[in-house]
Design a protein around this motif. Structure first.
Motif, PDB file in Angstrom:
ATOM      1  N   ILE A 161      30.629  49.886  45.136  1.00 29.75           N
ATOM      2  CA  ILE A 161      30.623  49.391  46.519  1.00 29.75           C
ATOM      3  C   ILE A 161      30.707  47.868  46.540  1.00 29.75           C
ATOM      4  CG2 ILE A 161      29.185  49.201  48.591  1.00 29.75           C
ATOM      5  CD1 ILE A 161      28.150  52.080  47.812  1.00 29.75           C
ATOM      6  N   GLY A 162      30.015  47.225  45.614  1.00 30.97           N
ATOM      7  CA  GLY A 162      30.063  45.765  45.551  1.00 30.97           C
ATOM      8  C   GLY A 162      31.464  45.254  45.276  1.00 30.97           C
ATOM      9  N   LEU A 163      32.150  45.910  44.360  1.00 34.80           N
ATOM     10  CA  LEU A 163      33.519  45.499  44.048  1.00 34.80           C
ATOM     11  C   LEU A 163      34.430  45.674  45.257  1.00 34.80           C
ATOM     12  CD1 LEU A 163      35.664  44.674  41.933  1.00 34.80           C
ATOM     13  CD2 LEU A 163      35.969  47.101  41.446  1.00 34.80           C
TER      14      LEU A 163
ATOM     15  N   ARG B  51      33.606  45.880  48.448  1.00 40.75           N
ATOM     16  CA  ARG B  51      33.234  44.946  49.513  1.00 40.75           C
ATOM     17  C   ARG B  51      33.792  43.562  49.249  1.00 40.75           C
ATOM     18  NH1 ARG B  51      27.002  45.817  51.384  1.00 40.75           N
ATOM     19  NH2 ARG B  51      27.352  43.688  52.037  1.00 40.75           N
ATOM     20  N   LYS B  52      33.638  43.092  48.034  1.00 39.49           N
ATOM     21  CA  LYS B  52      34.112  41.747  47.714  1.00 39.49           C
ATOM     22  C   LYS B  52      35.628  41.670  47.863  1.00 39.49           C
ATOM     23  CE  LYS B  52      33.678  37.996  44.400  1.00 39.49           C
ATOM     24  NZ  LYS B  52      32.951  37.475  43.229  1.00 39.49           N
TER      25      LYS B  52
ATOM     26  N   LEU C 226      39.664  36.764  45.017  1.00 41.19           N
ATOM     27  CA  LEU C 226      38.645  36.656  43.967  1.00 41.19           C
ATOM     28  C   LEU C 226      38.523  37.921  43.132  1.00 41.19           C
ATOM     29  CD1 LEU C 226      35.763  34.804  45.847  1.00 41.19           C
ATOM     30  CD2 LEU C 226      37.567  33.856  44.399  1.00 41.19           C
ATOM     31  N   VAL C 227      39.234  38.953  43.518  1.00 45.16           N
ATOM     32  CA  VAL C 227      39.055  40.244  42.845  1.00 45.16           C
ATOM     33  C   VAL C 227      40.399  40.778  42.343  1.00 45.16           C
ATOM     34  CG1 VAL C 227      38.033  42.538  43.030  1.00 45.16           C
ATOM     35  CG2 VAL C 227      37.150  40.690  44.435  1.00 45.16           C
TER      36      VAL C 227
END
Lengths: 232, 232
Positions: free
Chosen positions: B182-184, B186-187, B194-195
């Motif tokens: 989820i963090g990945l 969301r970012k 940035l991802v």
DNA sequence: ATTATCTATAGATCTATAGATAATGC
DNA sequence: ATTATCTATAGATCTATAGATAATGC
């Protein structure tokens, strides 16, 4: 918000006394009563967040849970959002202070991270109501400016800079750590027998491995002695 | 629920024909129109979950988002809860099938886990609307009977049994993995630059370390070739 | 006299349904 | 003729506020 309050008092030709200033201790019975009512609302909000139905509760439910009259709500807060914001901030502030006290004097980022996480996970045992608040708030905690999230992010980044943590994306790693913490607390709440207190250290160890610490070092750091539990 | 439906049809002296049976393909224009309206509701619900305001949306908002009349809602669902339950199940079912297709023929638990997670994280690129559904649903996904969670839990437990994964608590580990996923996502949604897509493999590598795979092996397994993206 | 709390209520939503309208089946 | 959709609306719930009541200050 604060400036509005001051303006209103001055317009009424009333000095802003110590007893009415935000954050000051109430000096008389009226102010103490007001503070009690406000605190009852905040405590009820924390309980509702813990039950996982934060903003979905009606103001009526909130005032009933706080055992105060319906209309009193608006003496203290303009909206539900404002109340929940205040309630969250209060818990996050104390949580953060607890971490900071426990970590005072420690400089190694891996140790500070590990200790912060263990202190936080132990809240499930030492302060179960705080544990329920954390599970109720869920990953939203990642966006909050208090509690574990900003501190752990700082530590992960410091560990990256020091070359201890090889993980590239600190934000994603932090989100995984939060997921692990919430998972541990949730499982403890639903099945206490399956989650011994040593699970806390196992969680820290696993998270340190995720961050890139060699497994042997992760085990060592996650097993360092903990300071005595401090009061909330 | 299904039995209620059948009972109602029979009481009206009407056969349960293929065209009205649940799951069967609509055979005539009326049934197709009905299916379209229902699907518009389901799709709107998925979008609302993706926006993070799932059950908080009113039925009026839902029908407006689906561009159908307000009253039509009750032709298809008895309540908001039922609609969101249906909408979630539908996405989770397809998500799970996508994982199963990609992992067909692979037996090593670490490889199946890694591939499942990478397929899931790649949804942020290959199917952004599904990625938003995942971030909108958050850790509630852990309780759902479809999608990644039950499969990853099975793989973690298999890896434990095989001695590959040293982590003790599979549920807590799974929750950390979900937090990382989820963090990945969301970012990526808030800051795509940035991802890079390689973040997906880094996430899998970090999660494999968390599970207890030696770092070198974690890197190798997380870098195995991916099958071609399959259709949703 | 002043301030906070409480009760009662107006007005705004929201849900669920009834009845009218439109589309399709036969 | 049958079925689904749409519009309109009754009733329930929720928010915000006004005015009455209770507690405290001076």
């Amino acid at each position: 918000m604060r400036s509005e309050l001051i303006t209103r008092f001055q317009k009424e030709g009333r000095e802003l006394t110590a007893s009415s200033a935000i954050g000051a201790l109430p000096t008389n019975r009226l102010d103490r009563r007001k503070a009690r009512t406000r605190q009852a609302l905040v405590d009820a909000a924390v309980r509702l967040i813990a039950e996982g139905r934060g903003e979905r509760a009606s103001i009526q439910e909130i005032t009933e849970a706080a055992d105060i009259g319906f209309g009193s709500f608006y003496n203290h807060f303009e909206s539900k959002e404002q109340l929940f914001e205040t309630a969250s901030s209060e818990v996050l502030e104390r949580w953060g202070q607890m971490i900071d006290r426990a970590c005072a004097g420690i400089s190694d980022p891996a140790e500070v991270f590990s200790l912060s996480l263990r202190i936080s996970a132990r809240l499930g045992w030492t302060h179960p109501e705080v544990g329920r608040f954390i599970t109720g708030a869920g990953l939203d905690l990642l966006d909050a400016p208090g509690g574990l999230a900003p501190r752990a992010l700082r530590d992960i980044q410091a560990g990256q800079a020091a070359g201890q943590f090889t993980v590239r994306d600190a934000d994603v790693a932090l989100s995984a750590v939060a997921g692990g913490l919430i998972g541990l607390l949730r499982k403890r709440q639903s099945d206490p027998a399956l989650v011994p207190e040593t699970s806390v250290d196992e969680l820290a160890e696993a998270c340190l491995r995720l961050l890139g610490l060699p497994p042997a070092k992760a085990r060592r750091v996650a097993g360092l002695p903990l300071p005595a539990t401090e009061p909330w």
